[in-house]
Design an enzyme around this catalytic site. Structure first.
Site, PDB file in Angstrom:
ATOM      1  N   LYS A 180     -24.227  -1.127   8.849  1.00 42.92           N
ATOM      2  CA  LYS A 180     -23.721   0.508   9.342  1.00 42.92           C
ATOM      3  C   LYS A 180     -24.347   0.418  11.068  1.00 42.92           C
ATOM      4  O   LYS A 180     -25.203   0.049  11.295  1.00 42.92           O
ATOM      5  CB  LYS A 180     -24.582   1.420   8.523  1.00 42.92           C
ATOM      6  CG  LYS A 180     -24.034   2.923   8.854  1.00 42.92           C
ATOM      7  CD  LYS A 180     -24.539   3.750   7.865  1.00 42.92           C
ATOM      8  CE  LYS A 180     -24.012   5.186   8.142  1.00 42.92           C
ATOM      9  NZ  LYS A 180     -24.447   6.202   7.189  1.00 42.92           N
ATOM     10  N   SER A 211     -21.201   9.472   4.606  1.00 42.20           N
ATOM     11  CA  SER A 211     -20.785   8.881   6.046  1.00 42.20           C
ATOM     12  C   SER A 211     -20.749   7.436   5.955  1.00 42.20           C
ATOM     13  O   SER A 211     -20.123   6.875   7.085  1.00 42.20           O
ATOM     14  CB  SER A 211     -21.966   9.359   7.022  1.00 42.20           C
ATOM     15  OG  SER A 211     -23.198   8.855   6.833  1.00 42.20           O
ATOM     16  N   SER A 267     -24.895  10.164   1.803  1.00 41.15           N
ATOM     17  CA  SER A 267     -23.869   9.212   2.585  1.00 41.15           C
ATOM     18  C   SER A 267     -24.049   7.736   2.005  1.00 41.15           C
ATOM     19  O   SER A 267     -23.144   7.101   2.394  1.00 41.15           O
ATOM     20  CB  SER A 267     -24.221   9.355   3.964  1.00 41.15           C
ATOM     21  OG  SER A 267     -23.947  10.312   4.566  1.00 41.15           O
TER      22      SER A 267
END
Lengths: 114, 485
Positions: free
Chosen positions: B76, B152, B176
């Site tokens: 990420k 997210s 998330s």
């Protein structure tokens, strides 16, 4: 949502909570405090959206919290201290290399004092 | 190769069926072929990946390395990677090359020997539930490219679901990891707060942020979480306690497991099709010997409002560091210092980040602190106490991860409050700091549905054990989206 919570769980809420909303003038003040230049065409939109969010969070004031201690952190941790010894090498050059403007090892900003 | 488990990939690498270079190339080719449809990667690091794969092959040839050596992963783009752009999906950090590695990057890449394929798309500064706030554009859900992948960690899940990475890191501040995993048929786990180091993970809300993993099974997730976890002196909130073995307990029977069903998680607002999938999972777990009781988390409906005070408050202070002076975006042609700050920040941050900074600034400002921030911290304790009480009666808590399946791109972007309510079932675990995970449990109209398990502090092994046992008798997690074969 407020309605939904009230119908489903009346026992956790007090009788009333204030409806909060922010005026465009207050938005301008908050943006100034947050160091955000506000696009004038967006001020009203922000005021509306942030007022809706504050209405959502306004439900908190109706929660019964007498005698409850605030919780800042899971596990109620305390910050760990370390020995006061140098543990990292000097990385000044690596950090300055990613700065937008530097000169002679200093960060450059617009003139502050005339 | 992209349908194999991490264990099978490790066996393939060790038996010489394929090399890490070949495996890495396979994924890089798939990224090139399929990612234009999904936008799951912000940066693809092909050269570094192949160099790391060669190093892994050399380690394996010497008979060294561990179970993950040579298996590539996606990171990420919230984790700092030395020498590679770390953008946090923000224009603010579009040109930011981190001078150091996050601790989990060191652990997974340098130590475990996993080559990094690239940096994955996300909501800007992890603020969002749909991956639509990214400066680099929205990520599409591989199950239906007109729908959101969740957020997210939208890039992490889209990449793993479409076979563009075997596994990916992710972070969870209010859901998330779990909500996007649910929306893309993946298994995702957020461990106990403090279990995984936050050093080098760009901060959003420091008392809530926790790193974890999204994977195609509980077994895959367990292996990567095992390698990520552990005490880190560089993170002042890191837990100084030994990491449990997450692998050996996977095979344990769950006969006698006590599962709590919080009535608040099955009230109005839960879609009937999602409910049916959850009921199906409960029936399966009963067959495995688990017993179920209704429990109550009476304050959990207040978790969304609590979160939208605590998280923006912490974000507004964390993001104060972006000033256009030391790193990050700097506005051009500014002649006064005050304007340099406010214009750099206005240009560098997108609308959702600016909204949250303003909310945080407001709730912390003079005259409002007690009414909002202090009150939210008190309600946070009530939410935490609810969990402590329930975990005296049950081993795990089970419920839905999200109220519904993936929604259409653009359908909630103009209404922040309706977007925020996506996280109604996930936020409480962050506020309390307990571990929680999502795993696939069925489909509604061809779209994946996620089951959420929440555990007591440090009970990651138990959650993964339950999920693994469920995945031994069900095949939901083995379904893949069409069009990415």
């Amino acid at each position: 949502m407020a309605q939904f919570i009230r119908i489903a769980y009346p026992h956790i809420l007090n009788d009333s909570y204030p409806k909060m909303s922010l005026s465009p003038e207050q938005i301008r003040q908050v943006a100034k405090l947050a160091r955000l230049e506000l696009n004038p065409s967006l001020t009203d939109a922000y005021a509306g959206q942030i007022s809706n969010i504050l209405e959502l969070v306004g439900q908190l004031s109706a929660a019964k919290t007498e005698g409850v201690g605030p919780m800042a952190h899971p596990l109620d941790m305390t910050q760990r201290l370390r020995a006061d010894e140098v543990s990292q090498p000097d990385q000044r050059e690596a950090f300055q290399a990613i700065a937008p403007a530097v000169q002679d090892g200093l960060y450059l900003v617009p003139k502050v004092i005339e | 190769m992209h349908n194999l488990s991490l264990k099978q990939l490790a066996e393939g690498l060790r038996s010489g069926k394929f090399s890490s270079r070949e495996l890495t190339q396979h994924y890089l080719k798939r990224i090139e072929a399929f990612d234009p449809q999904l936008n799951s990667y912000i940066t693809v690091t092909a050269d570094q990946a192949l160099a790391a794969a060669d190093a892994a092959d050399a380690r394996l040839a010497r008979g060294e390395g561990g179970p993950l050596t040579g298996i590539p992963l996606g990171q990420k783009d919230i984790f700092c990677t030395s020498g590679v752009r770390t953008s946090c999906a923000s224009r603010m950090l579009d040109k930011f090359i981190s001078p150091y590695d996050a601790t989990i990057v060191k652990k997974l890449q340098a130590e475990a020997g996993m080559p990094m394929l690239g940096k994955l798309n996300m909501d800007e500064f992890a603020m969002g539930s749909s991956n639509e706030t990214s400066w680099y554009g929205p990520v599409k859900n591989p199950w239906d490219v007109t729908r959101v992948p969740g957020g997210s960690s939208g890039g992490s899940v889209a990449a793993v679901a479409a076979g563009l990475a075997p596994v990916a890191t992710a972070t969870d501040t209010g859901g998330s990891i779990r909500q996007p995993a649910a929306l893309t048929n993946l298994t995702g786990i957020k461990p106990t707060y403090g279990r995984v180091s936050r050093f080098g993970m760009i901060a959003f809300a420091s008392s809530l942020d926790q790193a974890g993993v999204v994977a195609r099974s509980a077994e895959d997730a367990a292996q990567v979480l095992q390698a990520m976890s552990g005490f880190d002196p560089l993170d002042s909130t890191s837990l100084d306690r030994p990491v449990d073995d997450l692998i050996a307990p996977l095979g344990r029977s769950i006969q006698g497991l006590r599962v709590g069903l919080p009535k608040e998680y099955f009230a109005d607002g839960l879609d009937a099709g999602v409910r049916a999938c959850i009921d199906g999972a409960i029936a399966e777990l009963k067959k495995l010997g688990a017993s179920f009781t209704e429990v109550s988390l009476p304050n959990s409906p207040l978790s969304v409002p609590t979160y939208y005070v605590v998280a923006p408050a912490e974000a507004s202070s964390n993001l104060a560091r972006f000033d256009g002076v030391r790193y990050g975006h700097r506005a051009e042609g500014v002649t006064a210092l005050e304007d340099l700050y406010s214009r750099s920040r206005a240009e560098g941050f997108g609308p959702e980040v600016q909204r949250r900074i303003m909310i945080g600034t407001y709730v912390l400002s003079h005259g409002y602190y007690d009414a909002y921030y202090l009150q939210a911290q008190k309600v946070r304790r009530l939410i935490y106490d609810d969990f402590r009480r329930v975990f005296e009666q049950v081993d795990v808590i089970l419920g839905p991860t999200a109220t519904d399946v993936a929604f259409k791109l653009g359908s909630k972007t103009d209404d922040p409050v309706s977007m925020y309510l996506n996280d109604i079932y996930t936020i409480a675990a962050n506020l309390a700091g307990i571990p929680a995970m999502s795993l696939p449990c069925g489909f509604k109209d061809g779209l994946p549905v996620g089951l959420q398990l929440m555990g007591n502090f440090f009970d990651e092994a138990k959650l993964l054990n339950v999920a693994h046992q469920y995945q031994q008798v069900t095949g939901w997690h083995q379904q893949s989206p069409k069009g990415f074969e």
